[in-house]
Design a protein around this motif. Structure first.
Motif, mmCIF file in Angstrom:
data_model
loop_
_atom_site.group_PDB
_atom_site.id
_atom_site.type_symbol
_atom_site.label_atom_id
_atom_site.label_comp_id
_atom_site.label_asym_id
_atom_site.label_seq_id
_atom_site.Cartn_x
_atom_site.Cartn_y
_atom_site.Cartn_z
ATOM 1 N N GLY A 135 1.953 1.846 -3.368
ATOM 2 C CA GLY A 135 0.831 2.323 -4.176
ATOM 3 C C GLY A 135 0.530 3.791 -3.937
ATOM 4 N N VAL A 136 0.521 4.197 -2.695
ATOM 5 C CA VAL A 136 0.278 5.601 -2.357
ATOM 6 C C VAL A 136 1.384 6.480 -2.940
ATOM 7 C CG1 VAL A 136 0.204 7.248 -0.431
ATOM 8 C CG2 VAL A 136 -1.118 5.113 -0.313
ATOM 9 N N MET A 188 0.832 -1.211 0.000
ATOM 10 C CA MET A 188 0.000 0.000 0.000
ATOM 11 C C MET A 188 0.863 1.256 0.000
ATOM 12 S SD MET A 188 -3.208 -0.205 -0.381
ATOM 13 C CE MET A 188 -3.794 1.346 0.225
ATOM 14 N N GLU A 231 -2.582 1.718 -9.379
ATOM 15 C CA GLU A 231 -3.724 0.802 -9.465
ATOM 16 C C GLU A 231 -3.280 -0.653 -9.316
ATOM 17 O OE1 GLU A 231 -7.606 -0.117 -12.243
ATOM 18 O OE2 GLU A 231 -5.816 0.692 -13.214
ATOM 19 N N ASN A 275 -9.035 3.613 -1.362
ATOM 20 C CA ASN A 275 -7.969 4.152 -2.219
ATOM 21 C C ASN A 275 -8.227 3.829 -3.687
ATOM 22 O OD1 ASN A 275 -6.769 5.109 0.073
ATOM 23 N ND2 ASN A 275 -4.822 4.070 -0.237
ATOM 24 N N LEU A 276 -8.656 2.607 -3.956
ATOM 25 C CA LEU A 276 -8.991 2.245 -5.336
ATOM 26 C C LEU A 276 -10.142 3.103 -5.855
ATOM 27 C CD1 LEU A 276 -8.532 -1.604 -5.190
ATOM 28 C CD2 LEU A 276 -7.550 -0.115 -6.951
ATOM 29 N N THR A 336 -7.966 -0.146 1.373
ATOM 30 C CA THR A 336 -7.615 -0.529 0.006
ATOM 31 C C THR A 336 -8.747 -0.195 -0.956
ATOM 32 O OG1 THR A 336 -6.242 -2.309 0.882
ATOM 33 C CG2 THR A 336 -6.760 -2.396 -1.460
ATOM 34 N N TYR A 355 -2.397 -1.224 -5.677
ATOM 35 C CA TYR A 355 -3.608 -1.279 -4.855
ATOM 36 C C TYR A 355 -4.335 -2.610 -5.049
ATOM 37 C CZ TYR A 355 -3.371 3.790 -3.874
ATOM 38 O OH TYR A 355 -2.998 5.045 -3.455
#
Length: 162
Positions: free
Chosen positions: A29-30, A26, A42, A77-78, A74, A45
């Motif tokens: 991803g962030v 994560m 993406e 965020n998606l 999750t 995530y």
């Protein structure tokens, strides 16, 4: 190791490691999303979601609240990523899946009580996200159905009626 966030970076294959693995993916991803690398974000995530979903299974030794938080964060965020990319249907789907999964846990007589209590607490976040989406975009059948799924005819776990 300092992970690379370039568009050509590869995404780690899901590994066993519970919340620590989820958190590591994560964070990447962030960072990718903040760096404007939306496809990489993406993918990361989605990988994190693959790590978070099994955390909801019975017998997982991780803290119940952390397990639910990983799943909810999750999906949120998606949803945000898809909303920003004007992929409204994908954004809605993640909001609805997260909320409905929490509602299903609350109704599951086999679910761990600690997991149900955490689901009850975190359902406020998913509910708020659904309502915010309604406020911004108007009615959407999936959002309305997910909100109806939250209308439970019994008290949440740990709540006693007097």
């Amino acid at each position: 190791m300092n992970p690379s966030f370039s568009a050509s970076a590869t995404i780690d294959q899901p590994t066993i490691g519970g919340l620590r693995a989820w958190e590591r993916v994560m964070r990447r991803g962030v960072d990718a999303a903040r760096g404007g690398q939306l496809l990489l974000a993406e993918g990361l995530y989605l990988q994190a979601l693959g790590l978070a979903q099994p955390l909801l299974d019975a017998g997982c030794a991780e803290c119940a609240d952390d397990r639910i938080a990983a799943f909810v964060v999750t999906h949120l965020n998606l949803s945000d990523l898809h909303r920003d990319a004007e992929r409204t249907e994908d954004a809605v789907a993640h909001l609805c899946v997260a909320h409905c999964r929490l509602m299903a846990l609350l109704r599951d007589p086999q679910a761990e009580p600690a997991l149900q209590q955490a689901a009850c607490r975190h359902s406020r976040e998913t509910h708020a996200a659904l309502v915010a989406h309604l406020g911004e975009h108007g009615g959407h059948p999936a959002i309305l159905a997910a909100l109806r799924a939250g209308c439970m005819p019994f008290p949440p776990p740990g709540v006693t009626l007097h």
